[in-house]
Each structure stands twice: as C-alpha cells, then as structure tokens.
Design an enzyme around this catalytic site. Structure first.
Site, PDB file in Angstrom:
ATOM      1  N   ASP A  15       0.771  -1.460   0.012  1.00  0.00           N
ATOM      2  CA  ASP A  15       0.038   0.194   0.081  1.00  0.00           C
ATOM      3  C   ASP A  15       1.003   1.278  -0.023  1.00  0.00           C
ATOM      4  OD1 ASP A  15      -2.376   1.557   0.501  1.00  0.00           O
ATOM      5  OD2 ASP A  15      -1.781   1.760   2.685  1.00  0.00           O
ATOM      6  N   ALA A  17      -0.081   5.376   1.216  1.00  0.00           N
ATOM      7  CA  ALA A  17       0.004   6.010   2.539  1.00  0.00           C
ATOM      8  C   ALA A  17      -0.366   5.405   3.741  1.00  0.00           C
ATOM      9  CB  ALA A  17      -1.231   6.979   2.469  1.00  0.00           C
ATOM     10  N   ALA A  48     -13.213  10.240   9.724  1.00  0.00           N
ATOM     11  CA  ALA A  48     -12.621  10.536   8.460  1.00  0.00           C
ATOM     12  C   ALA A  48     -11.689   9.196   8.152  1.00  0.00           C
ATOM     13  CB  ALA A  48     -11.501  11.646   8.549  1.00  0.00           C
ATOM     14  N   MET A  52     -10.718   4.154   5.608  1.00  0.00           N
ATOM     15  CA  MET A  52      -9.563   4.483   4.762  1.00  0.00           C
ATOM     16  C   MET A  52      -9.144   3.379   4.019  1.00  0.00           C
ATOM     17  SD  MET A  52      -7.673   7.336   4.720  1.00  0.00           S
ATOM     18  CE  MET A  52      -7.776   8.131   5.954  1.00  0.00           C
ATOM     19  N   LYS A  56     -11.151   6.865  -3.074  1.00  0.00           N
ATOM     20  CA  LYS A  56     -11.765   8.128  -2.326  1.00  0.00           C
ATOM     21  C   LYS A  56     -13.083   8.544  -2.684  1.00  0.00           C
ATOM     22  CE  LYS A  56      -7.960   8.458  -0.051  1.00  0.00           C
ATOM     23  NZ  LYS A  56      -8.032   7.188   0.826  1.00  0.00           N
ATOM     24  N   HIS A  59     -14.940   6.463  -0.177  1.00  0.00           N
ATOM     25  CA  HIS A  59     -14.662   6.953   1.159  1.00  0.00           C
ATOM     26  C   HIS A  59     -15.670   8.106   1.672  1.00  0.00           C
ATOM     27  CE1 HIS A  59     -11.265   7.820   4.170  1.00  0.00           C
ATOM     28  NE2 HIS A  59     -12.240   7.671   4.765  1.00  0.00           N
ATOM     29  N   ARG A 163     -10.495  -1.247  -3.516  1.00  0.00           N
ATOM     30  CA  ARG A 163     -10.523  -2.161  -2.660  1.00  0.00           C
ATOM     31  C   ARG A 163     -12.114  -2.109  -2.024  1.00  0.00           C
ATOM     32  NH1 ARG A 163      -5.809   0.944   0.011  1.00  0.00           N
ATOM     33  NH2 ARG A 163      -3.930  -0.219  -1.100  1.00  0.00           N
ATOM     34  N   ASP A 189      -1.932  -1.003   5.841  1.00  0.00           N
ATOM     35  CA  ASP A 189      -2.112  -0.512   7.215  1.00  0.00           C
ATOM     36  C   ASP A 189      -3.729  -0.533   7.503  1.00  0.00           C
ATOM     37  OD1 ASP A 189      -2.514   2.688   7.037  1.00  0.00           O
ATOM     38  OD2 ASP A 189      -1.876   1.595   5.210  1.00  0.00           O
TER      39      ASP A 189
END
Length: 272
Positions: A15, A17, A48, A52, A56, A59, A163, A189
C-alpha cells in the site's frame, strides 16, 4: 491435478499512504475534514479514518452516509445526502488532495532499505492504493527520489474498482508476471488492505504503527508515554488480526521476518 506450490515468495504488493509514505496516513484525513468543513459539516478524525483504504469517492460516500454525518448534513444543508452531494464533495476533494500530497509524500523510515533488501532476494515489488491515478502520480517521483520505486503501481482507475475488490492485486500479478497467487504477499495498514489480499487469494500482512490504525506522525507517536504507545499498538495489531491478517508488523522496515515466516508456512503446504 495442480501441483502444490512450495517455493519462495515471489512478489510483495505494498500500500502507499500509511504503509510506505505519509507516516500516520495524514494527508487524506486532513483534506477530508477540510472538504466537509467547507460545507459547514464538521467530521471527526475517527469518522474520516473509519473507511480509509478504499477509493476516495467511495470513502467520501461512506462518510457522508454514516448516521452521524448524514444527520449533521441534514441539519446544515437541509436535505438528505445524495449521490450528487458525493460527487460534488469528491470534486472539491481532488484539487485539495493533489495540492496536499507532495507535502505528505515522505517515505517512511526504513521502507527504502527494507524494499531494497527484499528485491535482492528476487522478490518483485508491486503496489495498490485508494488514490486515483492523478493522485498517485504526485507521489511516485518524490518517493523514487527518496529511494522507493516499486516495479508496478496500480490504482483503481486502472482496473475499474478499488478495494476490497481484488482487481488491483490481479493487475499487479499480470504486470509483474508472477504466479501462483499464493507466492504473493500484500502489505497494508488498514483492514480493507487485508480484505483485498484475502479476496485475491494472497498472503496478507498488516502494518500497525505507521498507518491509519494509529494515525500519528512519527514524532507525535514518539512523544506518547510508553504505556500509551503499547496500548495503541496492541489495539492496532488486534484490529488487523481480526481483519484476517496472516502476520502483523509495526512497520515495513520489519517485513523481512514476516515474509520469512510466510515462506515457512508455504513450505509446509499451507495456503492463504
């Protein structure tokens, strides 16, 4: 009959970020909060961060349709959230995120060295992300200048969905020319990173300290009391294990021992 694979790990898919760059995965959070605040709707860091790792626009949709945020949206905007609102928020998000990314593109300590060592083992390096192609392009060159450049970098734009769908991992496997899938390790992460790996049929390693599960810069994490650090790490590790991670590490700098452990399991005949 398909012969059982017992060879080494052939590819690691990382990944971005919170895993390889942007310790704490700060860039998306700051911009998401800013975008919603511009509409008069404040969202917490927890809101927020909750989803994650997904594309986006997805999201933003998940945040907006969450019960607490949707209620605040109705109070301020005077109508229920709509898909048009999602698209409008995303349109506002994109330029702000592009503007922010270079600031938060620092490669996490230990990533370049660890990736360099596993490449010397003949392991190919791929990557997946929740960023769009335009966003990822803002990171690739600065990361390369700091010593981290994967062989392959796939975005949801390249495969039609992000994803938890496994398509980005499949695209990595194709471009890297790596098979079978059980010779691949995904490292990320967030729980959705783990789900992406499991749905693709590859091994999944979670990253606890540097990413979204703790959500702090290296400096802010170091400033915590040791007992607080330990508690947050335990919570992050448990969440990633609960998501199905085969191993959990604190940072990509620690990935070699986890890869070794997975290779032992492969040699024993285990599969993801």
């Amino acid at each position: 009959m398909k012969q059982s694979y017992s060879g080494p790990v052939r590819a690691v898919i990382l990944d971005w970020a919170g895993t390889t760059v942007d310790h704490g995965s700060l860039a998306p959070v700051r911009v998401l909060q800013q975008v919603f605040a511009k509409r008069g709707v404040l969202i917490s860091e927890e809101e927020a961060r909750r989803d994650m790792g997904v594309l986006k626009i997805d999201h933003i949709r998940k945040i907006l349709l969450g019960s607490g945020v949707s209620a605040r949206w109705r109070d301020v905007v005077k109508h229920d959230p709509t898909e048009a609102d999602v698209e409008s928020l995303f349109a506002n998000f994109v330029p702000l995120q592009l503007e922010c990314l270079v600031k938060y593109s620092t490669v996490i300590d230990g990533v370049a060295a660890a990736v360099g060592r596993i490449r010397k083992r003949g392991i190919k390096i791929g990557s997946t992300t929740g960023y769009t192609r335009a966003m990822l392009e803002m990171i690739l060159q600065p990361a390369a200048a700091q010593g981290y450049a994967p062989h392959c970098a796939i975005t949801p734009d390249d495969v039609g969905a992000g994803r938890p769908f496994p398509w980005m991992i499949f695209a990595n496997a194709i471009r890297l020319r790596v098979e079978p899938l059980e010779a691949i390790v995904k490292i990320g992460d967030t729980p959705v990173d783990i789900e992406e790996g499991l749905r693709a049929g590859v091994w999944a390693i979670g990253v606890a300290r540097t990413g979204n599960m703790i959500g702090l810069s290296a400096e802010d994490f170091a400033a915590l009391a040791p007992a607080v650090q330990a508690g947050r790490l335990e919570n992050a590790r448990n969440a990633l294990l609960a998501a199905g991670a085969h191993k959990v590490i604190d940072a990509v700098a620690d990935c070699e021992s986890a890869i070794d452990a997975i290779e032992v399991r492969i040699h024993k005949g285990e599969r993801p």
